[in-house]
Design an enzyme around this catalytic site. Structure first.
Site, PDB file in Angstrom:
ATOM      1  N   GLY A  82       5.176   1.491   7.040  1.00  0.00           N
ATOM      2  CA  GLY A  82       5.807   0.591   5.999  1.00  0.00           C
ATOM      3  C   GLY A  82       7.416   0.576   6.069  1.00  0.00           C
ATOM      4  O   GLY A  82       7.903   1.355   6.884  1.00  0.00           O
ATOM      5  N   THR A  83       8.064  -0.169   4.785  1.00  0.00           N
ATOM      6  CA  THR A  83       9.257  -0.207   4.647  1.00  0.00           C
ATOM      7  C   THR A  83       9.779   0.655   3.516  1.00  0.00           C
ATOM      8  O   THR A  83       9.002   0.600   2.512  1.00  0.00           O
ATOM      9  CB  THR A  83       9.817  -1.543   4.566  1.00  0.00           C
TER      10      THR A  83
ATOM     11  N   GLY B  65       5.941   3.061  10.902  1.00  0.00           N
ATOM     12  CA  GLY B  65       4.688   2.837  11.254  1.00  0.00           C
ATOM     13  C   GLY B  65       3.823   2.266  10.164  1.00  0.00           C
ATOM     14  O   GLY B  65       2.905   1.227  10.081  1.00  0.00           O
TER      15      GLY B  65
ATOM     16  N   ASP C 166       2.482  14.174  12.824  1.00  0.00           N
ATOM     17  CA  ASP C 166       3.279  13.591  13.090  1.00  0.00           C
ATOM     18  C   ASP C 166       4.769  14.078  12.858  1.00  0.00           C
ATOM     19  O   ASP C 166       5.575  13.652  12.285  1.00  0.00           O
ATOM     20  CB  ASP C 166       3.349  12.208  12.726  1.00  0.00           C
TER      21      ASP C 166
END
Length: 751
Positions: free
Chosen positions: A427-428, A425, A540
């Site tokens: 980035g890469t 969510g 998270d």
């Protein structure tokens, strides 16, 4: 009467001739083929009648109900989707059905399955759910690929989808099929109210003219699709790259010079061939963007040069000479007669001066632009915010390195897609190697906006304060690129989620290993909550955010949504964020995140380790929730019916330890946060269980020796207690070790 009508007739004839002239100059459809259906332009490779389209996937049916007042509708024949707009740039817009729940007089319809077609859903779309407390999942096949939940507020409907009565989320790349399901979790005031979900073009969804509360009266919404040309390819004897399909050679091609391997399309257009699959390259042509060319690059001579001088003869002014070469317009004064020698000298001298001036100007301009771009990106990527954090003394990043952009581009091979480790969510993440040979992981944020920049700086500040062996280490960051970059230590063995849910012959996730990993995660969370300079809530925790290094030690990752709190704070009030299946129900209802919310998420991870099941599954029992089914099995004394077979088949006789961990997980999953243990208590309990398991193993291994020497023992065997064996075991790190800063004397090697 005839005389009055004659000029109108001439005007219509002139307009028709002009339209045909424009069409011939800038073609969009094949010669002799209809170019429009109603108000929609139909460019090749799409077409309306036989011979006008590439293949059956691109066939358009121009549907008319024979009413003189109805505009014909273009329907994509194979998919039966109504087309709204087509672009030769590789996208087109269609109408996508809405999925309803508890809505009267509404048929249940799903998005069209595009598997096997040259189409896919664009990432310019968003998945949205509307309704009081709506919780919707977007599924592809049997797996959930996204979802969102809305907060219930009967008075807050409006034109924005911001989480209240309407939520939205991004869709994954290369999505071909999608269906929608709803979760029925308890939510105050939601009841059996009408809820619905859909995938729609983000531009339409976020348009100020779109009334969210009125969407339930519609049956479909606009969605953007990507069309691509996949065909088998071959080289002919002349070195031409010819695109073919099952029916033979097509009339367009993408030629190449074998000596230089340079691809191209038809004249005045550019060509790209993407090798997504060895046997199926993707061809994409476009009219040269840097020139003034327009038209359809998939047609022979489809790209036309728009000559501005011919279009506007007075472009340069009266008496001046206008020249237009590939979009570069020049204006020069009227020529006067010069001698040949004078013309040569002037030309040579002017050329040398211009060359010197342009070279010097280009060097200075490049240097100036590069400096300004770096300064712009530094501010854009939160450099000022980071400086503010440093000056306030809240961050401690003396050892954090500021990397140069060219250093990271070289390390990641210009951020090559082959270097991608994963996408989330925030980035890469790319794998890279520095000049000294060190392997790193580089996180590149998706967008550059205020919200993402705040998350980026937040992650830098939080990770800079953490020094723990079970937390991914931050090596540095880069602020002088278009999007912010974070540089981490490289964790080689992937996520815990993969080892739990996918069989791996190279590394078996035994019960002993699962217990050790659970203890390591709990120790790290205990450190974050109570031993760091400021209490830190991760927000998270899930098995896909837990990585395993080369020795399969657990490391917590992805702190993009984390928050640090002051000692006086008891909770953090935020917009609800997290992951379905791991989200604390109390936090979901109140929007108040506490340390006990992390405890709940950890309880779900414990249940995953015990059962091998995913936190959300498609079966209907217990609403598809692992937490609910796990608690039910504990209450019905049927825990071992759902325990992972890979744990039970070891036959280690450790059912007592499994039951102890299960009871701890149940306490963590208590619906009341006040009744849950702290992470420090969880870490201590897991350490006690692990020591007792090690002690039991030691007893079993030495039982023969004890039996053989029973006549020589001064005390009966019943006097040997578990606590005695636990005290004699010296290979387990204590809780103080887990909470202390990482250094060599505290390192523990698990074998």
């Amino acid at each position: 009467m005839v005389g009055k009508q004659f000029p109108s007739y001439l005007l219509l004839l002139f307009s028709w001739l002009m339209m045909n002239q424009v069409t011939s100059e800038i073609p969009t459809s094949k010669n002799g083929c209809p170019s429009h259906c109603g108000n929609v332009s139909i460019p090749f490779p799409f077409g309306i009648k036989p011979g006008c389209f590439l293949d059956e996937w691109f066939e358009i049916i121009c549907q008319n109900d024979n009413s003189s007042n109805t505009i014909p509708k273009p329907i994509l024949n194979r998919t039966k989707l109504e087309v709204i707009e087509i672009s030769v740039e590789g996208t087109f817009q269609v109408r996508n059905p809405i999925t309803f729940l508890n809505c009267s007089d509404k048929q249940i319809r799903e998005s069209t399955n595009l598997e096997g077609s040259p189409f896919k859903y664009s990432q310019n779309n968003k998945f949205a759910a509307v309704g009081c407390g709506a919780i919707a999942l977007m599924n592809s096949g049997e797996a959930s690929v996204g979802g969102c939940s809305s907060i219930c507020n009967d008075t807050a409907y409006g034109n924005s989808c911001n989480g209240i009565n309407c939520c939205q989320t991004s869709i994954p790349s290369n999505l071909k099929s999608s269906n929608t399901s709803f979760l029925n979790l308890p939510a105050e005031g939601s009841g059996n109210q009408c809820k619905f979900a859909f995938m729609a073009d983000q531009r339409w969804l976020e348009s100020g003219s779109t009334n969210i509360s009125a969407i339930h009266e519609m049956v479909d919404v606009p969605v953007e699709l990507i069309w691509e040309l996949y065909h088998y390819s071959t080289y002919d004897i002349f070195g031409t790259f010819v695109e073919t399909n099952s029916s033979g050679f097509l009339e367009y091609n993408c030629y190449t010079d074998i000596a230089t391997s340079e691809y191209g399309c038809y004249q005045n257009s550019s060509c790209d061939v993407y090798i997504a699959n060895v046997n199926q390259p993707r061809l994409q042509c476009s009219c040269g963007s840097s020139w003034t060319f327009e038209g359809n690059p998939y047609l022979l001579e489809g790209c036309k040069d728009i000559d501005l001088c011919k279009k506007d003869p007075n472009y340069c002014g009266e008496g001046y000479i206008c020249t237009d070469y590939r979009g570069a317009v020049g204006c020069s004064p009227p020529e006067h007669k010069k001698s040949p020698l004078e013309a040569i000298l002037i030309g040579v001298g002017s050329g040398v001066l211009v060359l010197l001036f342009l070279s010097a100007s280009a060097w200075l301009l490049t240097k100036y632009i590069k400096k300004r771009r770096r300064e712009k990106f530094f501010k854009q990527n939160g450099g000022l915010l980071l400086q503010q954090q440093l000056s306030s003394g809240e961050a401690n990043i003396e050892k954090t390195k500021l990397f140069k952009s060219d250093e990271l581009e070289k390390a990641t091979d210009q951020f090559n897609m082959n270097r991608v480790l994963g996408q989330g969510g925030q980035g890469t993440v790319y794998k890279g190697m520095l000049a000294d040979g060190k392997i790193i992981a580089v996180k590149k944020s998706k967008k550059v906006d205020g919200f993402k920049v705040t998350e980026f700086i937040n992650e830098v500040v939080i990770l800079s304060q953490i020094n723990h062996r079970n937390v991914v280490k931050l090596l540095g960051c880069c602020l002088e690129t278009e999007v912010p970059l974070l540089v981490y230590e490289f964790i080689s063995n992937g996520t815990l989620f993969r080892y739990i849910h996918d069989q791996n012959e190279d590394f078996q996730l035994t019960w002993e290993t699962r217990l050790r990993i659970a203890k390591e995660i709990a120790g790290a969370l205990s450190y974050l909550h109570s031993a760091a300079s400021f209490p830190i809530y991760h927000r998270d925790i899930k098995s896909s955010n837990i990585l395993l290094d080369e020795k399969h030690r657990a490391k917590i990752a992805d702190f993009g949504t984390s928050r640090s709190v002051t000692i006086e704070q008891t909770h953090l009030t935020t917009l609800v964020c997290g992951t379905f299946g791991y989200l604390d129900p109390e936090y979901f209802q109140s929007s108040q995140f506490t340390d006990k919310s992390d405890v709940y998420s950890f309880g779900v991870v414990l249940a995953e380790l015990l059962t091998g099941r995913k936190p959300v599954f498609m079966e209907a029992e217990e609403g598809g929730s692992l937490a609910a089914s796990f608690i039910l099995s504990m209450e019905e004394n049927s825990l071992f019916d759902i325990v992972d077979a890979r744990v039970l088949k070891e036959e280690t006789g450790e059912k007592e330890a499994i039951m102890a961990v299960a009871k701890l997980a149940k306490r963590c999953l208590d619906l009341s946060g006040r009744k849950r243990p702290s992470m420090k208590e969880v870490a201590m309990e897991l350490e006690r269980i692990q020591k007792s398991v090690k002690a039991s193993d030691y007893v079993e291994q030495n039982v023969e020796v004890v039996e053989y020497n029973r006549n020589e023992m001064t005390a009966p065997r019943n006097d040997v207690s578990i606590s005695t064996w636990s005290a004699s075991y010296g290979g387990i790190a204590s809780l103080s070790d887990m909470e202390a800063p990482l250094n060599e004397k505290h390192m523990v090697t698990y074998k």
